[in-house]
Design a protein around this motif. Structure first.
Motif, mmCIF file in Angstrom:
data_model
loop_
_atom_site.group_PDB
_atom_site.id
_atom_site.type_symbol
_atom_site.label_atom_id
_atom_site.label_comp_id
_atom_site.label_asym_id
_atom_site.label_seq_id
_atom_site.Cartn_x
_atom_site.Cartn_y
_atom_site.Cartn_z
ATOM 1 N N SER A 126 -16.666 -9.691 -3.133
ATOM 2 C CA SER A 126 -15.352 -10.154 -2.705
ATOM 3 C C SER A 126 -15.397 -10.300 -1.189
ATOM 4 O O SER A 126 -16.396 -10.006 -0.562
ATOM 5 C CB SER A 126 -14.265 -9.170 -3.134
ATOM 6 N N PHE A 127 -14.293 -10.716 -0.607
ATOM 7 C CA PHE A 127 -14.283 -11.001 0.823
ATOM 8 C C PHE A 127 -14.738 -9.832 1.675
ATOM 9 O O PHE A 127 -15.408 -10.002 2.669
ATOM 10 C CB PHE A 127 -12.881 -11.376 1.275
ATOM 11 N N ASP A 128 -14.297 -8.650 1.300
ATOM 12 C CA ASP A 128 -14.626 -7.532 2.181
ATOM 13 C C ASP A 128 -15.812 -6.733 1.652
ATOM 14 O O ASP A 128 -16.004 -5.590 1.992
ATOM 15 C CB ASP A 128 -13.406 -6.639 2.418
ATOM 16 N N VAL A 212 -16.253 -26.731 7.620
ATOM 17 C CA VAL A 212 -16.674 -26.221 6.311
ATOM 18 C C VAL A 212 -17.233 -24.827 6.513
ATOM 19 O O VAL A 212 -18.030 -24.594 7.425
ATOM 20 C CB VAL A 212 -17.722 -27.149 5.653
ATOM 21 N N CYS A 213 -16.762 -23.905 5.683
ATOM 22 C CA CYS A 213 -17.226 -22.511 5.759
ATOM 23 C C CYS A 213 -18.251 -22.293 4.657
ATOM 24 O O CYS A 213 -17.995 -22.565 3.487
ATOM 25 C CB CYS A 213 -16.038 -21.571 5.570
ATOM 26 N N MET A 214 -19.407 -21.836 5.039
ATOM 27 C CA MET A 214 -20.520 -21.732 4.092
ATOM 28 C C MET A 214 -21.247 -20.404 4.247
ATOM 29 O O MET A 214 -21.226 -19.801 5.303
ATOM 30 C CB MET A 214 -21.574 -22.782 4.443
ATOM 31 N N MET A 248 -20.580 -20.458 9.442
ATOM 32 C CA MET A 248 -21.471 -19.802 8.480
ATOM 33 C C MET A 248 -21.451 -18.287 8.560
ATOM 34 O O MET A 248 -21.405 -17.699 9.635
ATOM 35 C CB MET A 248 -22.893 -20.317 8.650
ATOM 36 N N ILE A 249 -21.506 -17.703 7.383
ATOM 37 C CA ILE A 249 -21.484 -16.246 7.262
ATOM 38 C C ILE A 249 -22.925 -15.730 7.233
ATOM 39 O O ILE A 249 -23.726 -16.203 6.426
ATOM 40 C CB ILE A 249 -20.802 -15.819 5.940
ATOM 41 N N GLU A 250 -23.199 -14.766 8.050
ATOM 42 C CA GLU A 250 -24.516 -14.124 8.029
ATOM 43 C C GLU A 250 -24.671 -13.368 6.704
ATOM 44 O O GLU A 250 -23.713 -12.739 6.245
ATOM 45 C CB GLU A 250 -24.632 -13.086 9.164
ATOM 46 N N VAL A 297 -18.002 -17.570 17.869
ATOM 47 C CA VAL A 297 -18.240 -16.450 16.964
ATOM 48 C C VAL A 297 -16.908 -16.056 16.327
ATOM 49 O O VAL A 297 -15.908 -15.857 17.035
ATOM 50 C CB VAL A 297 -18.843 -15.235 17.710
ATOM 51 N N ALA A 298 -16.901 -15.984 14.997
ATOM 52 C CA ALA A 298 -15.677 -15.593 14.294
ATOM 53 C C ALA A 298 -15.708 -14.094 14.022
ATOM 54 O O ALA A 298 -16.719 -13.561 13.565
ATOM 55 C CB ALA A 298 -15.547 -16.366 12.988
ATOM 56 N N TYR A 299 -14.585 -13.455 14.328
ATOM 57 C CA TYR A 299 -14.468 -12.011 14.142
ATOM 58 C C TYR A 299 -13.437 -11.716 13.059
ATOM 59 O O TYR A 299 -12.296 -12.175 13.145
ATOM 60 C CB TYR A 299 -14.045 -11.340 15.448
ATOM 61 N N GLY A 300 -13.843 -10.946 12.059
ATOM 62 C CA GLY A 300 -12.947 -10.586 10.972
ATOM 63 C C GLY A 300 -12.281 -9.247 11.234
ATOM 64 O O GLY A 300 -11.185 -9.161 11.787
ATOM 65 N N ARG A 301 -12.984 -8.184 10.854
ATOM 66 C CA ARG A 301 -12.355 -6.855 10.907
ATOM 67 C C ARG A 301 -11.935 -6.448 12.313
ATOM 68 O O ARG A 301 -10.916 -5.803 12.494
ATOM 69 C CB ARG A 301 -13.299 -5.833 10.275
HETATM 70 C C1 LIG Z 1 -9.615 -8.172 4.511
HETATM 71 C C2 LIG Z 1 -10.574 -9.321 4.533
HETATM 72 C C3 LIG Z 1 -10.163 -10.552 4.048
HETATM 73 C C4 LIG Z 1 -11.021 -11.660 4.108
HETATM 74 N N1 LIG Z 1 -10.581 -12.875 3.681
HETATM 75 C C5 LIG Z 1 -11.364 -13.970 3.824
HETATM 76 C C6 LIG Z 1 -10.860 -15.260 3.519
HETATM 77 O O1 LIG Z 1 -9.699 -15.450 3.141
HETATM 78 N N2 LIG Z 1 -11.715 -16.317 3.639
HETATM 79 C C7 LIG Z 1 -13.009 -16.154 4.076
HETATM 80 O O2 LIG Z 1 -13.749 -17.148 4.171
HETATM 81 N N3 LIG Z 1 -13.492 -14.944 4.413
HETATM 82 C C8 LIG Z 1 -12.696 -13.866 4.312
HETATM 83 N N4 LIG Z 1 -13.167 -12.641 4.715
HETATM 84 C C9 LIG Z 1 -14.501 -12.531 5.329
HETATM 85 C C10 LIG Z 1 -14.370 -12.550 6.854
HETATM 86 O O3 LIG Z 1 -13.951 -13.824 7.325
HETATM 87 C C11 LIG Z 1 -15.727 -12.182 7.520
HETATM 88 O O4 LIG Z 1 -16.726 -13.056 7.052
HETATM 89 C C12 LIG Z 1 -16.137 -10.755 7.214
HETATM 90 O O5 LIG Z 1 -15.082 -9.863 7.451
HETATM 91 C C13 LIG Z 1 -17.340 -10.346 8.076
HETATM 92 O O6 LIG Z 1 -17.041 -10.479 9.450
HETATM 93 P P1 LIG Z 1 -16.680 -9.186 10.348
HETATM 94 O O7 LIG Z 1 -17.913 -8.319 10.354
HETATM 95 O O8 LIG Z 1 -16.374 -9.741 11.715
HETATM 96 O O9 LIG Z 1 -15.514 -8.494 9.707
HETATM 97 C C14 LIG Z 1 -12.340 -11.508 4.640
HETATM 98 C C15 LIG Z 1 -12.740 -10.255 5.112
HETATM 99 C C16 LIG Z 1 -11.880 -9.176 5.079
HETATM 100 C C17 LIG Z 1 -12.337 -7.858 5.637
#
Ligand SMILES: Cc1cc2nc3c(=O)[nH]c(=O)nc-3n(C[C@H](O)[C@H](O)[C@H](O)COP(=O)(O)O)c2cc1C
Length: 349
Positions: A126-128, A212-214, A248-250, A297-301
Motif C-alpha cells: 500500500s502507499f505507506d 506521470v508517477c511511476m 519516480m519512486i525509489e 525531490v518529492a517528500y512524503g512523510r
Molecule cells: C500516508 C501516505 C499516503 C500516501 N499516498 C500516496 C498517494 O496518494 N499517491 C502516491 O502516489 N503515493 C502516495 N504515498 C507515497 C508517497 O508519495 C511517497 O512515495 C512515500 O511516502 C515515500 O516517500 P517518503 O520517504 O518521503 O515518505 C503515500 C505515502 C504515505 C505515507
C-alpha cells in the motif's frame, strides 16, 4: 554561503519554481463521501510556498464499485469525476494559489476494471508500505479500455476546470500500467493501455500540463529484469507525448529509511523534468539535486509532519516526527489531528 541545491530555483516547463522541495502525493482519507472538505484547503495551503510545487493526494477518476466504496480504506478518497468534486476542489486550489504555489492533481483509478498486475495478485504494497490484499484483480478487457481511458481524460479536464495547474497520472504502486490488454505480450503491447491514457490526457490538457508517477513495477527493487525494462520503455515513450515531468519512486528497502538511488537509467531516458521520491532527507535530496540525479525531490512523510519543510531545510532546523496512527482520517473524530495540527517552526523554536 554555499547555496543549498534543494533551495535553488528551477524552471519546470512554464512553471517557475523557487525551490525543489515538492509535496509528494499523500492520501489522507479525509474527503468525506469522496468530496474534498474545507480542511483540505488549510492542509494544502499550510504546505504551499511562493514558487513551491505541490502534488495532490491520489484522486479517483471514477466511482468505485459498491463494496470498495463502503470499505474504510477507500471511502474518503477524493474524486474528480463529478461537478460536485470540481466545485469542492476549487477553494482548495485557490488557497494554494493564494500562497503562490503550483498545484497538480494526481489522478488514480483503482476500480475492478483496471487491473493491477494479474500475475501478482497478492500481497501488494500500500502507499505507506503496509501489505494489503487486493480483491480479485483482473485485466481490463479490450472492450472496457476505451471507457477507462475516457475517465482519465474527463478527470483531467475536470481538474483543470477546478483550477489545478496540471495533472499527474498515478502509474506507481501497482496501479494502472502493465498488461493493459488480454493476451498481450512484448513491451509495447504491455504498456498499450497506459500509453492510451497518456495520449488521451495529453490531447485533452496538453503534455506541458501533465506528469506521470511511476515505479519500476517491482517492490523488490532489484532494478533488473522484465519489470525494469517495461518501466524504462514507458518512461522513454513519455517523451513522445511531451510529458512535462516523470516522477519516480525509489524501490523500497524493507525496514530501513534509505534512498536506494536506482533511478538513474530512468532519469537518463526521460527528456523532461525528473522528480525522485522515496526515503529522502535533507542531505540525500541536496546530493540528488546537486549531482543532477534529479531536478526535484518529492517528500512524503517529512512534508506530512512538517508543513514548513522548505524553511526547516533552509535553516537546517529539527524536524517533527510523523504519527502513523493519524496518516489516514478514517476513524478519527477530530479531523485536524495529525492533519493540520503539526507545528510550524515558530511555534517550536
Ligand atoms: C500516508 C501516505 C499516503 C500516501 N499516498 C500516496 C498517494 O496518494 N499517491 C502516491 O502516489 N503515493 C502516495 N504515498 C507515497 C508517497 O508519495 C511517497 O512515495 C512515500 O511516502 C515515500 O516517500 P517518503 O520517504 O518521503 O515518505 C503515500 C505515502 C504515505 C505515507
Amino acid at each position: 554561503m554555499k547555496p543549498i541545491p534543494l533551495l535553488t530555483p528551477y524552471k519546470m516547463g512554464e512553471f517557475q519554481l523557487s525551490h525543489r522541495v515538492v509535496l509528494a502525493p499523500l492520501s489522507r482519507l479525509r474527503s468525506y463521501g469522496g468530496v474534498p472538505q474545507p480542511h483540505a484547503a488549510v492542509y494544502y495551503s499550510q504546505r504551499a510556498t511562493p514558487g513551491g510545487f505541490l502534488i495532490s493526494e491520489a484522486t479517483l477518476v471514477s466511482g468505485l464499485p459498491q463494496g470498495r466504496q463502503e470499505s474504510s480504506s477507500f471511502r474518503d478518497v477524493p474524486g474528480i469525476w463529478a461537478q460536485e468534486h470540481v466545485e469542492a476542489w476549487r477553494p482548495v486550489v485557490d488557497a494554494v494559489h493564494a500562497k503562490g504555489a503550483v498545484f497538480f492533481c494526481q489522478l488514480w483509478h483503482v476500480g475492478d476494471r483496471v487491473v493491477v498486475r494479474p500475475q501478482q495478485v497478492s500481497p501488494q504494497m500500500s502507499f505507506d508500505g503496509r501489505r494489503e490484499e487486493l480483491s480479485s484483480p483482473r485485466r481490463v478487457t479490450a472492450e472496457e479500455a476505451p471507457l477507462v481511458v475516457d475517465w482519465f481524460r474527463r478527470a483531467a479536464r475536470n481538474a483543470v476546470d477546478a483550477g489545478f495547474d496540471g495533472v499527474e497520472i498515478l502509474g506507481a504502486n501497482g496501479y494502472f500500467v502493465d498488461d493493459g490488454h488480454v493476451g498481450s505480450a512484448g513491451l509495447e503491447s504491455r504498456c498499450r493501455f497506459a500509453m492510451e491514457v497518456v495520449d488521451a490526457v495529453a490531447r485533452e490538457v496538453g503534455g506541458h500540463r501533465m506528469g506521470v508517477c511511476m515505479d519500476q513495477f517491482t517492490t523488490t527493487g532489484t532494478g533488473t529484469g522484465e519489470e525494469h525494462a517495461l518501466a524504462l520503455h514507458v518512461v522513454s515513450r513519455l517523451n513522445d507525448h511531451g510529458v512535462l515531468y516523470c516522477h519516480m519512486i525509489e524501490p523500497r528497502i524493507e525496514g530501513r529509511r534509505h534512498v536506494s538511488r536506482q533511478l538513474l537509467p530512468f532519469r537518463e531516458a526521460f527528456e523532461g523534468t525528473f522528480i525522485a521520491n522515496g526515503g529522502y532527507g535533507r542531505e540525500e535530496g541536496d546530493a540528488a539535486v546537486g549531482e543532477g540525479y534529479a531536478d526535484l525531490v518529492a517528500y512524503g512523510r517529512l512534508f506530512l509532519a512538517n508543513p514548513d519543510l522548505p524553511r526547516r531545510f533552509e535553516l537546517a532546523a529539527p524536524l517533527n516526527d510523523c504519527n502513523r496512527a493519524t496518516f489516514y482520517g478514517a476513524g478519527h473524530t477530530d479531523t485536524a489531528v495529525g492533519y493540520t495540527d503539526y507545528p510550524f517552526l515558530d511555534r517550536v523554536m
